[in-house]
Scaffold this active site. Structure first.
Site: not given
Ligand code: MSP
Length: 505
Positions: A125, A128
């Site tokens: 991700c 993140c």
């Protein structure tokens, strides 16, 4: 003993919101309290500027990552000031000194035999900056935090042998059961470790916004490795010409629960790999929620802390956050909740106690606090407040300590109601009693204000100045530590009531 406290360093991919302010205020409360106790405090906060979260946000805006980082980092720095935070340094991971120090530590991890070349294959991700296992994904392909669809990635990276630290980490957890608190987070981190640790990427090949790997300039150091090291590198250059590492390391980290794995698993392993002492402790707090959802930029439900402070003031915000949400747990905040607590507790309880006490001393004793003996029962009830506040703050129970202070605020208000000084003032035979009551009230108010100072520094200082008592040290925070005799002065209302908007016709 030194006391080194840190906050996470915040991503500069977006503007700061109340969630970021939350951890910074918490760290500031602890730092201020420890300074009152005469500890040698160092308080660090700053911004996390490398990696995909920032590079992608810059691309979306059509600017260079550095430009975005420069622009937003200033906003975080300004927010920190506006919050009244007393940080000793503000680190930016784009500081050249940080970058050099990161390279040195990573080289050491490499030279100690904990790095190898490998291929990463899996989900990642970019918001993140985290690799996700399939079990973590929501609906098969989505990031559980950002709810965006993730691509499978395949990339040749340098890897950190996290798996080699399984046993040393288990030993650390066994030997130091309080090194991660609250207990539930300790359990969570330990069970993650016990499930078996996979190695993690130490570098990224596909992005260039980062610190080059010292032995392979075609790659940059993975942003989390770079970011975690801020806590360590900052001490080497925060003071020009001085290295503060010996004096302050190891640190006490304050973080939100979203980044537990990085701090409680990867970070200590990295330090062990580099031969550096692991942190003293990590405290993990919960989320501020808005309508039951985590306040976050990607969910679009953020509150701008500047707006709140423009309207209600900094101290009020600092107070409200730790009163409304039990520090350590998740909790909802709202404008309505804010106003209710403001009026009921700050205006009616603390503010009113202060103005009544000062007004009575002015009216009945010409502003001079009588030098009288203190009420015994009140002295008994307030004798240990300062110790309880200290114990709670040692356990990072910031809300619990504030609750102790507030119980004492209420006790003092009850004392006023029970004693009815305005009646004593009409009775010449009660002059001595009135002296004792006024002296006890002034002393109680002084103690509470010293104790509440880390939470509401401006208001507490104004009140203490009006009481003619400027000493903020914890040594003087016990009831009875100071006597009467001080000359008081007038105080503008600390917390004027917020009137509800007039009902629409
Ligand atoms: N850059 C990383 C941290 C690196 S630390 C070596 C990062 N940055 S962040 O900007 O996303 O900030 C995350 C932190 O901000 C959380 O751990 C927490 O301290 C704080 N919070 C952000 N939103 C929050 C809430 N809604 N509630 C409480 N704290 C919040 O992760």
């Amino acid at each position: 003993m030194s006391f080194y406290i840190t906050t996470p360093i915040y991503y500069v991919n977006a503007e700061p919101h109340l969630g970021h302010a939350y951890t910074t205020i918490a760290a500031d409360i602890l730092a201020r309290h420890m300074r009152q106790r005469g500890e040698d405090v160092f308080f660090l906060t700053g911004t996390d500027e490398h990696g995909e979260p920032v590079a992608q946000a810059a691309e979306r805006e059509g600017v260079a990552p550095r430009e975005l980082a420069d622009r937003n980092s200033v906003k975080f720095r300004d927010l920190v000031k506006r919050l009244g935070a007393t940080n000793d340094f503000f680190i930016r991971t784009s500081d050249p000194e940080h970058e050099r120090a990161v390279q040195e530590v990573v080289q050491k991890i490499h030279d100690n035999g904990h790095v190898y070349a490998g291929t990463y294959e899996g989900y990642y991700c970019p918001r993140c900056a985290d690799f996700k296992t399939e079990a973590e994904l929501v609906d098969g392909t989505k990031c559980p935090i950002h709810l965006i669809v993730l691509e499978r990635e395949k990339e040749d990276n340098w890897f950190f042998k996290l798996s080699a630290f399984q046993e040393p980490l288990e030993r650390l957890y066994a030997e130091r059961p309080e090194w991660v608190t609250p207990q539930s987070r300790y359990n969570e981190a330990l069970s993650f470790i016990k499930q078996g640790l996979n190695d993690v990427s130490l570098s990224r090949a596909r992005i260039s916004w980062g610190v080059p790997v010292p032995w392979d300039e075609s790659q940059v150091i993975y942003v989390w490795i770079d970011a975690l090291l801020n806590y360590y590198t900052a001490l080497s250059y925060a003071r020009e010409g001085e290295d503060l590492t010996e004096r302050y390391w190891p640190a006490r980290h304050l973080i939100g629960k979203d980044i537990l794995k990085f701090h409680a698993v990867i970070w200590p392993a990295m330090l062990m790999a580099a031969g550096i002492e692991v942190p003293r402790s990590i405290f993990i707090h919960g989320y501020l929620l808005m309508d039951e959802h985590k306040m976050s930029k990607s969910l679009g439900n953020v509150i701008d802390p500047l707006e709140v402070m423009d309207r209600f003031g900094t101290d009020t915000l600092r107070y409200y956050l730790f009163r409304e949400v039990n520090f350590g747990q998740d909790g909802s905040i709202s404008a309505a909740g804010f106003e209710t607590r403001y009026n009921a507790e700050l205006a009616n309880e603390y503010g009113n106690l202060a103005s009544r006490t000062l007004a009575m001393i002015a009216r009945y004793r010409d502003g001079l606090v009588p030098d009288a003996s203190l009420d015994e029962q009140l002295a008994g009830d307030l004798a240990e407040v300062h110790e309880r506040v200290r114990e709670k703050l040692d356990a990072v129970d910031i809300s619990g300590a504030l609750e102790e202070i507030w119980t004492a605020v209420r006790r003092l208000n009850r004392f006023v109601q029970d004693e009815e000084p305005w009646k004593l003032a009409k009775d010449e035979g009660a002059a001595e009693r009135l002296d004792a009551v006024l002296c006890s009230l002034a002393e109680g108010l002084r103690v509470l204000s010293v104790l509440v100072h880390p939470y509401m520094p401006d208001s507490a200082e104004r009140l203490l100045a009006a009481l003619g008592q400027e000493d903020l040290s914890y040594d003087g925070a016990s009831f009875g530590a100071r006597g009467g005799g001080a000359q008081t002065s007038k105080l503008e209302p600390l917390f004027p009531r917020i009137e509800p908007p007039a009902a629409a016709a």
